[in-house]
Design a protein around this motif. Structure first.
Motif, PDB file in Angstrom:
ATOM      1  N   VAL A   1       0.824  -1.203   0.000  1.00 10.43           N
ATOM      2  CA  VAL A   1       0.000   0.000   0.000  1.00 10.43           C
ATOM      3  C   VAL A   1       0.859   1.255   0.000  1.00 10.43           C
ATOM      4  O   VAL A   1       0.619   2.195  -0.770  1.00 10.43           O
ATOM      5  CB  VAL A   1      -0.947  -0.013   1.213  1.00 10.43           C
ATOM      6  N   TYR A   2       1.895   1.276   0.829  1.00 10.10           N
ATOM      7  CA  TYR A   2       2.702   2.484   0.940  1.00 10.10           C
ATOM      8  C   TYR A   2       3.440   2.779  -0.362  1.00 10.10           C
ATOM      9  O   TYR A   2       3.495   3.941  -0.807  1.00 10.10           O
ATOM     10  CB  TYR A   2       3.695   2.335   2.098  1.00 10.10           C
ATOM     11  N   ALA A   3       3.991   1.757  -0.993  1.00 10.80           N
ATOM     12  CA  ALA A   3       4.703   1.977  -2.248  1.00 10.80           C
ATOM     13  C   ALA A   3       3.752   2.461  -3.340  1.00 10.80           C
ATOM     14  O   ALA A   3       4.092   3.377  -4.116  1.00 10.80           O
ATOM     15  CB  ALA A   3       5.401   0.691  -2.690  1.00 10.80           C
ATOM     16  N   ALA A   4       2.564   1.876  -3.410  1.00 10.86           N
ATOM     17  CA  ALA A   4       1.608   2.266  -4.441  1.00 10.86           C
ATOM     18  C   ALA A   4       1.105   3.686  -4.227  1.00 10.86           C
ATOM     19  O   ALA A   4       1.040   4.494  -5.169  1.00 10.86           O
ATOM     20  CB  ALA A   4       0.441   1.281  -4.455  1.00 10.86           C
ATOM     21  N   VAL A   5       0.748   4.036  -2.985  1.00 14.66           N
ATOM     22  CA  VAL A   5       0.183   5.364  -2.732  1.00 14.66           C
ATOM     23  C   VAL A   5       1.253   6.444  -2.882  1.00 14.66           C
ATOM     24  O   VAL A   5       0.967   7.542  -3.382  1.00 14.66           O
ATOM     25  CB  VAL A   5      -0.457   5.403  -1.333  1.00 14.66           C
ATOM     26  N   ILE A   6       2.476   6.163  -2.463  1.00 15.50           N
ATOM     27  CA  ILE A   6       3.549   7.151  -2.651  1.00 15.50           C
ATOM     28  C   ILE A   6       3.780   7.414  -4.141  1.00 15.50           C
ATOM     29  O   ILE A   6       4.049   8.555  -4.551  1.00 15.50           O
ATOM     30  CB  ILE A   6       4.832   6.659  -1.960  1.00 15.50           C
ATOM     31  N   THR A   7       3.657   6.392  -4.959  1.00 13.68           N
ATOM     32  CA  THR A   7       3.761   6.594  -6.406  1.00 13.68           C
ATOM     33  C   THR A   7       2.677   7.536  -6.906  1.00 13.68           C
ATOM     34  O   THR A   7       2.933   8.424  -7.735  1.00 13.68           O
ATOM     35  CB  THR A   7       3.679   5.242  -7.127  1.00 13.68           C
ATOM     36  N   TRP A   8       1.468   7.368  -6.391  1.00 11.65           N
ATOM     37  CA  TRP A   8       0.380   8.268  -6.771  1.00 11.65           C
ATOM     38  C   TRP A   8       0.629   9.686  -6.263  1.00 11.65           C
ATOM     39  O   TRP A   8       0.214  10.661  -6.911  1.00 11.65           O
ATOM     40  CB  TRP A   8      -0.947   7.739  -6.243  1.00 11.65           C
ATOM     41  N   VAL A   9       1.270   9.814  -5.120  1.00  9.56           N
ATOM     42  CA  VAL A   9       1.598  11.157  -4.619  1.00  9.56           C
ATOM     43  C   VAL A   9       2.482  11.902  -5.612  1.00  9.56           C
ATOM     44  O   VAL A   9       2.258  13.087  -5.912  1.00  9.56           O
ATOM     45  CB  VAL A   9       2.287  11.052  -3.240  1.00  9.56           C
ATOM     46  N   PHE A  10       3.492  11.233  -6.149  1.00  7.30           N
ATOM     47  CA  PHE A  10       4.351  11.863  -7.155  1.00  7.30           C
ATOM     48  C   PHE A  10       3.580  12.153  -8.443  1.00  7.30           C
ATOM     49  O   PHE A  10       3.821  13.170  -9.099  1.00  7.30           O
ATOM     50  CB  PHE A  10       5.553  10.969  -7.451  1.00  7.30           C
ATOM     51  N   MET A  11       2.654  11.264  -8.798  1.00  3.79           N
ATOM     52  CA  MET A  11       1.885  11.490 -10.019  1.00  3.79           C
ATOM     53  C   MET A  11       0.912  12.653  -9.882  1.00  3.79           C
ATOM     54  O   MET A  11       0.572  13.313 -10.882  1.00  3.79           O
ATOM     55  CB  MET A  11       1.116  10.211 -10.382  1.00  3.79           C
ATOM     56  N   PHE A  12       0.454  12.940  -8.661  1.00  9.50           N
ATOM     57  CA  PHE A  12      -0.498  14.032  -8.437  1.00  9.50           C
ATOM     58  C   PHE A  12       0.185  15.365  -8.127  1.00  9.50           C
ATOM     59  O   PHE A  12      -0.514  16.341  -7.802  1.00  9.50           O
ATOM     60  CB  PHE A  12      -1.444  13.680  -7.283  1.00  9.50           C
TER      61      PHE A  12
END
Length: 330
Positions: free
Chosen positions: A151-162
């Protein structure tokens, strides 16, 4: 002499004492067979008691105390507050209760949208994956990647994308497609709710896809062949065969998705940090802020107990309605 010995042995074999003594000799073996499953379950029950039930009881006790940062070293010495923490939490005219009600409504809207979209996308993908075609196995594996990622790796990736300035989302929507007048702020303001919903659906729909795909394996193919011979199209087959056959699976799936989404803390915490925007103030993060940011653990514990009671009522009502529906159908 030779004739009486067998007769005496027969009398001993058929005597009530012998029959009564046999089961008593077998009783310890039966007890071992009956008690073995419970003995094997004992470690799991003790671990469940230690990990879940004990903290739950402690949290309920804390909700009746004026537990602040002044008593955190020895919370047992905190003064007894009775129902004051609950009164403050449900007083919707006061700032604390108003903020909790707002967070609750945001969480309800977010949960309904997320669960509905996860179920819809997962069901549609599972139905499309039923037909055999080249590359189906690879496509199924790719669909499960969001669910398999931490979860943390996936959501952090979305943080950079947003990100506003150099994020991939603004680069595609604004720079390449020209759909927006200027780059949008996705992690603050009203768009934060949409960003949270996108991330939740992205990582949640593969679970629905996996469960529905497993349920589709139990539907006989002969039903679809007979329906096709009768002139039923694909939509009619889904409506008349697929969805009714998947009703028991969907009942469990919707309940699990609802509980997971309503209690989700990791996604908004990693996406927004300790303080979530007002538009994405889920109740899990709100209770965390009330407990660990303002250091009012008594009020935070009362909010947690109220959340637990709400989920118990909703779950009980849902199970009652679905069981009544199964009895009516039967």
């Amino acid at each position: 002499m030779t004739a009486t010995a067998p007769a005496t042995a027969a009398v001993h074999k058929s005597s009530p004492g012998a029959e009564a003594g046999g089961p008593r000799r077998r009783l310890p073996g039966r007890l071992r067979r009956i008690g073995l499953p419970y003995l094997l379950l004992l470690p799991a029950l003790l671990l469940e008691l230690l990990v879940h039930l004990v903290p739950m009881v402690i949290g309920i006790v804390m909700s009746f105390k004026e537990l602040t940062q002044f008593y955190i070293r020895d919370w047992g010495t905190a003064p007894w507050a009775g129902l004051d923490n609950y009164r403050v939490s449900v007083d919707f005219d006061a700032p604390v209760g108003e903020a909790l009600l707002h967070s609750f409504l945001i969480t309800v809207a977010f949960t309904l949208l997320s669960v509905g979209l996860c179920w819809l996308i997962g069901t549609a993908a599972a139905i499309c994956m039923q037909d055999t075609f080249r590359g189906r196995g690879l496509l199924r594996a790719l669909f499960l990647v969001p669910y398999a990622l931490p979860v943390y790796a996936a959501v952090i990736t979305w943080v950079f994308m947003f990100q506003h300035d150099n994020g991939l989302v603004n680069h595609v929507l604004h720079d390449q497609l020209g759909l927006t007048d200027k780059p949008s702020f996705w992690l603050i303001g009203d768009n934060s709710f949409l960003a949270l919903l996108i991330v939740s659906v992205w990582k949640g729909w593969p679970f629905a896809f996996l469960i529905v795909m497993a349920g589709l394996q139990n539907i006989p193919r002969e039903l679809y062949e007979a329906a096709a011979l009768d002139g039923a199209g694909m939509l009619q087959q889904i409506r008349r065969i697929t969805l009714p056959s998947l009703r028991p699976v969907n009942q469990v799936l919707v309940l699990v998705l609802f509980l997971w989404t309503f209690n989700d803390f990791n996604t908004p915490y990693v996406l927004f940090g300790k303080t979530a925007p007002e538009a994405a103030d889920l109740i899990s993060v709100h209770i965390y802020q009330a407990s660990f940011v303002t250091w009012n653990f008594g009020t935070g514990s009362a909010m947690s107990v109220l959340l637990l009671l709400f989920l118990l009522v909703v779950t009980g009502g849902y199970l009652a309605l679905t069981s009544r529906g199964r009895r009516t159908t039967a």
